[in-house]
Design an enzyme around this catalytic site. Structure first.
Site, PDB file in Angstrom:
ATOM      1  N   HIS A  68       0.840  -1.213   0.000  1.00 32.28           N
ATOM      2  CA  HIS A  68       0.000   0.000   0.000  1.00 32.28           C
ATOM      3  C   HIS A  68       0.870   1.256   0.000  1.00 32.28           C
ATOM      4  CE1 HIS A  68      -3.926   1.886   1.750  1.00 32.28           C
ATOM      5  NE2 HIS A  68      -3.272   2.768   1.020  1.00 32.28           N
ATOM      6  N   ASN A 102      -5.069   5.739  -7.083  1.00 27.80           N
ATOM      7  CA  ASN A 102      -5.720   7.060  -7.065  1.00 27.80           C
ATOM      8  C   ASN A 102      -4.782   8.165  -7.534  1.00 27.80           C
ATOM      9  OD1 ASN A 102      -4.119   6.920  -4.769  1.00 27.80           O
ATOM     10  ND2 ASN A 102      -5.522   8.126  -3.512  1.00 27.80           N
ATOM     11  N   HIS A 243      -5.495  -0.821   5.717  1.00 28.65           N
ATOM     12  CA  HIS A 243      -5.313  -0.022   6.937  1.00 28.65           C
ATOM     13  C   HIS A 243      -6.413  -0.172   8.007  1.00 28.65           C
ATOM     14  CE1 HIS A 243      -7.763   2.519   4.391  1.00 28.65           C
ATOM     15  NE2 HIS A 243      -6.747   3.038   3.745  1.00 28.65           N
ATOM     16  N   ASP A 316       0.919   2.675   3.655  1.00 27.04           N
ATOM     17  CA  ASP A 316       0.050   3.790   3.252  1.00 27.04           C
ATOM     18  C   ASP A 316       0.852   5.084   3.124  1.00 27.04           C
ATOM     19  OD1 ASP A 316      -2.155   5.157   2.395  1.00 27.04           O
ATOM     20  OD2 ASP A 316      -3.262   5.051   4.285  1.00 27.04           O
ATOM     21  N   HIS A 320       2.729  14.435   0.469  1.00 28.94           N
ATOM     22  CA  HIS A 320       2.018  15.664   0.091  1.00 28.94           C
ATOM     23  C   HIS A 320       2.979  16.836   0.124  1.00 28.94           C
ATOM     24  CE1 HIS A 320      -2.023  14.075  -0.010  1.00 28.94           C
ATOM     25  NE2 HIS A 320      -1.821  13.477   1.146  1.00 28.94           N
ATOM     26  N   PHE A 334      -5.124  14.480   3.604  1.00 35.97           N
ATOM     27  CA  PHE A 334      -4.921  13.295   4.439  1.00 35.97           C
ATOM     28  C   PHE A 334      -3.598  12.619   4.069  1.00 35.97           C
ATOM     29  CE2 PHE A 334      -9.645  13.296   4.459  1.00 35.97           C
ATOM     30  CZ  PHE A 334      -9.879  13.099   5.808  1.00 35.97           C
TER      31      PHE A 334
END
Ligand SMILES: [Zn+2]
Lengths: 445, 318
Positions: A68, A102, A243, A316, A320, A334
């Site tokens: 992930h 995504n 998660h 995960d 950003h 997030f």
């Protein structure tokens, strides 16, 4: 620079005296990118002139596999690229990552999947396996090109709308039925959007009440996990729960596994160590989805990982850029970085605390993630004939995390300034050193 | 004290100091020339990302009557889509060299975040569903003017607690001042985790307004946001008014000395009847009037430099 331009480590290499994934000290002989001998007598088989690497005091693990990861390319190359993200992965001890769908465009066609696979190959630090979207544009309406992605050069086996939940039960059912023919698995971001609204950004509980932040209740995760477990039973297909963050989800998983339902689950390093009270200062670096939960949930997750109810650790990793985090808490993006610190966190929380052995780490961070993703070239253990994907760990090293030294393009690092126990010493992909002491091969001039 | 972000930042003594200073500020308000030289040369920005004529003009008057230079800025709803971060926005203003920013923002915690990013003094003028500390201070001031010391007094806060920043600041302020607080609302309008919260802070919870009213010294009715009515928080406006509204009939349940507060704007006929709003024991207009005095006091305490030297407590054990 392409992988072909890089020197390949073709000369035989002997790693001496490392603890082989908790099985005791031994040697590893690497020849032609594969493990040619392992154990006490491996040194005897080393050819004349083999390079020696002193592994005494280190733990040798099969190369770590992250099920992930968000690499942001295509679409947000300012936050991360496949090159920088896979460099961070190598620095963190990984030899393969699964890149979530995504991106922009979303990985929902064979062409998009192949492009990511190719970019990963070109970067050459780790194997980058694209995760395919379950539904077109992650809209939870129409199925993406699941079969074409599976048949593509990228051989996609893991499908996920991560970041969003496949919340429509009928769509989820059809997707599960459809992927059975090629042994796929759906990795579900479990979040009922009607229970955790679009602005939910903080564990729903006393603290969210006091802070006045929109709550994300545990039941929004648990109800989807429960539904999907029943759909997995009904369809006979494979569900993987991304998660997991609550004790309630753990209870559902424990029940499901006892029933023999084909479900696997992952927990992130941050959900194993960080708690919701870190949000009291509204610092967006701690804003993650699902949110950090209270200590009771954290304890349940640790226990579930140790007893196998939760199968694996996945990062995960969610890079950003600065300005996307520097908004008011509810408006900030997030996600947090995780690739470079995952092993150290697991080492600190699970191994140093006596909850897990290094053999368990090999299982939860390499063998089982590779098995769930059906990777043929990864996670095969330190056995003769396996590809030489090897991660050497210094189990006692104290690591003070410094966000500035990351290989990632982004700096949203919740671990900055924390001291962790145990660090990655060296990462090797098919016999070639890809990272050493946090520095990736070829990263500098 | 550099910032006023939350009532939780204030000790009981500090709250009382602000309330005491407000008494003398309140007198200024009734003079012909309402001007004190206290903050001459200081610059205050009213930075309102969310509209609020009442709070903004109250802070603006407070600044002007203390001779500060005040500027009003309105931010757009959110600049997320425009690429500029909140940090960039406030850093730009900070770079101009202002002494104080009074922040109203639709996001909980924004003033606390801004305080981390700038050098100036930050006053929280209402953030999302988090806090509205100056409102709580003026509410306490108004009640104290009528009831005297609030220690041991019983105050009920009634209505939409979940979405109310006024409630969050008031509950902290009142309990710090030693008042007993009871929260009255349907379960759907009580904030998450209220059970543990109430237990930790010694607050009572109730769904029965009729049972609570005869025991109170003050009742504060909170505004129900119109948009909540269709959000499934309660069945109908009628049911809400009958169950949780301060109706004319319920006025009779209040002890004679008890007072009624409402932070405004009121939904007459919903959470408060016209009779209650205009009753003799209603302090609604006193609250507004106290607003400027309280805000003058806040600005004075945050900006007039070190605590004025006339205090003798320095060096004493504390
Ligand atoms: Zn994710």
């Amino acid at each position: 620079m392409s992988a072909d331009d890089r020197p390949t480590n073709t000369s035989p290499l002997l790693i001496t005296g490392a603890d082989l994934a908790g099985a005791g000290a031994g040697d590893l002989l690497v020849v032609d990118g594969r493990i040619a001998a392992a154990g006490a007598d491996a040194a005897d088989q080393a050819p004349e002139g083999a390079q020696r690497y002193h592994g005494e005091g280190l733990i040798a693990l099969p190369g770590l596999v992250d099920l992930h990861t968000h690499l942001r390319e295509p679409g947000r190359e300012d936050a991360e690229t496949i090159e920088t993200g896979s460099a961070a992965a190598a620095a963190g001890g990984f030899t393969a990552v699964l890149a979530m769908a995504n991106t922009s465009p979303v990985t929902d066609t064979a062409e998009n999947a192949e492009r990511i696979w190719d970019l990963g190959q070109r970067a050459g630090y780790v194997d980058v396996h694209p995760v395919g979207a379950v539904t077109k544009a992650l809209a939870s309406e129409e199925l993406a090109e699941l079969g074409l992605m599976a048949r593509s050069r990228a051989r996609v086996r893991v499908f996920s709308d991560d970041g969003k939940c496949v919340h429509d039960a009928r769509v989820m059912r059809r997707a599960l039925e459809y992927i059975k023919s090629f042994g796929g698995v759906i990795s579900q971001h479990s979040q009922d959007p009607t229970l955790a609204g679009s602005s939910a950004c903080c564990h729903e509980g006393e603290l969210s009440g006091r802070l006045g932040l929109p709550g994300w209740p545990g039941v929004a995760e648990e109800s989807i996990v429960a539904r999907d477990v029943m759909l997995a039973r009904h369809t006979g297909s494979r569900v993987h729960v991304a998660h997991v963050s609550t004790a309630g989800s753990v209870e559902v998983l424990r029940w499901a596994k006892a029933q023999g339902i084909d479900v696997t689950a992952e927990v992130t390093p941050h959900h194993l160590l960080l708690t919701t009270d870190l949000l009291s200062g509204y610092d967006p670096v701690f804003k993650v989805n699902p949110p950090l939960r209270p200590q009771e949930d954290v304890e349940a997750l640790r226990e579930a990982l140790a007893d196998g109810t939760i199968d694996i650790v996945a990062t995960d990793h969610a890079p950003h850029v600065r300005q996307d985090k520097e908004h008011a808490f509810v408006d900030a993006a997030f996600g947090m970085l995780g690739l470079e610190t995952a092993l150290s966190v697991v080492s600190t929380v699970m191994v140093a605390q006596g909850r897990m052995t290094w053999a368990d780490v090999a299982r939860t961070m390499s063998t089982d993630p590779a098995r769930i993703a059906q990777l043929t070239d990864q996670g095969q253990g330190l056995t003769v004939g396996a590809p030489a994907n090897i991660t050497l760990i210094d189990p006692d090293r104290k690591v003070v995390v410094d966000a500035a030294t990351s290989q990632s393009l982004s700096r949203n690092n919740p671990w900055h300034g924390r001291e962790l126990t145990g660090g990655v010493h060296l990462t090797m992909l098919r016999g070639r050193v890809t990272a050493r002491e946090g520095l990736v091969w070829g990263a500098s001039a | 004290m550099k910032h006023l972000l939350s009532i939780a930042d204030l000790s009981r003594d500090e709250i009382n100091e602000i309330l005491d200073t407000a008494v003398s500020m309140h007198e200024v308000q009734h003079r012909d020339v309402k001007k004190l030289p206290t903050l001459r040369g200081r610059t205050i920005i009213n930075f309102f990302f969310e509209d609020s004529t009442r709070t903004r003009s109250s802070f603006e008057l407070a600044g002007k009557w203390l001779s500060a230079d005040t500027i009003n800025l309105t931010g757009k709803g959110t600049s997320v889509s425009k690429g500029e971060s909140l940090r960039d926005t406030v850093k730009t203003i900070d770079a101009m060299g202002v002494d104080m920013m009074i922040i109203r923002h639709m996001a909980s915690g924004a003033p606390a975040q801004i305080a981390q990013w700038t050098n100036c003094s930050i006053v929280n003028a209402g953030d999302g569903t988090h806090e509205h500390p100056s409102q709580a201070l003026l509410d306490a001031y108004t009640m104290r003017q009528r009831l005297g010391d609030l220690e041991g007094r019983h105050v009920a806060l009634v209505g939409d607690l979940t979405h109310s920043r006024v409630f969050r600041s008031n509950v902290l302020c009142l309990t710090t001042l030693g008042a007993k607080v009871t929260l009255v609302a349907p379960a759907t309008l009580m904030p998450a985790g209220i059970g543990a919260w109430a237990q930790a802070d010694g607050i009572e919870l109730s769904h029965d307004l009729d049972a609570v009213l005869p025991t109170v010294d003050a009742v504060m009715m909170l505004r129900v946001q119109r948009e909540r009515m269709s959000g499934g928080f309660f069945p109908t406006a009628r049911e809400y008014a009958v169950t949780y509204g301060l109706t004319k009939a319920r006025l009779g349940l209040l002890p004679d000395h008890a007072v009624i507060c409402h932070p405004g704007p009121m939904n007459r006929g919903l959470e408060i009847s016209g009779d209650a709003a205009d009753a003799a024991q209603s302090l609604v207009l006193d609250q507004v009037s106290a607003g400027v005095a309280i805000r003058m006091s806040i600005l004075y305490h945050l900006l007039s430099g070190e605590r004025s030297g006339d205090q003798s407590g320095e060096g004493s054990a504390s």
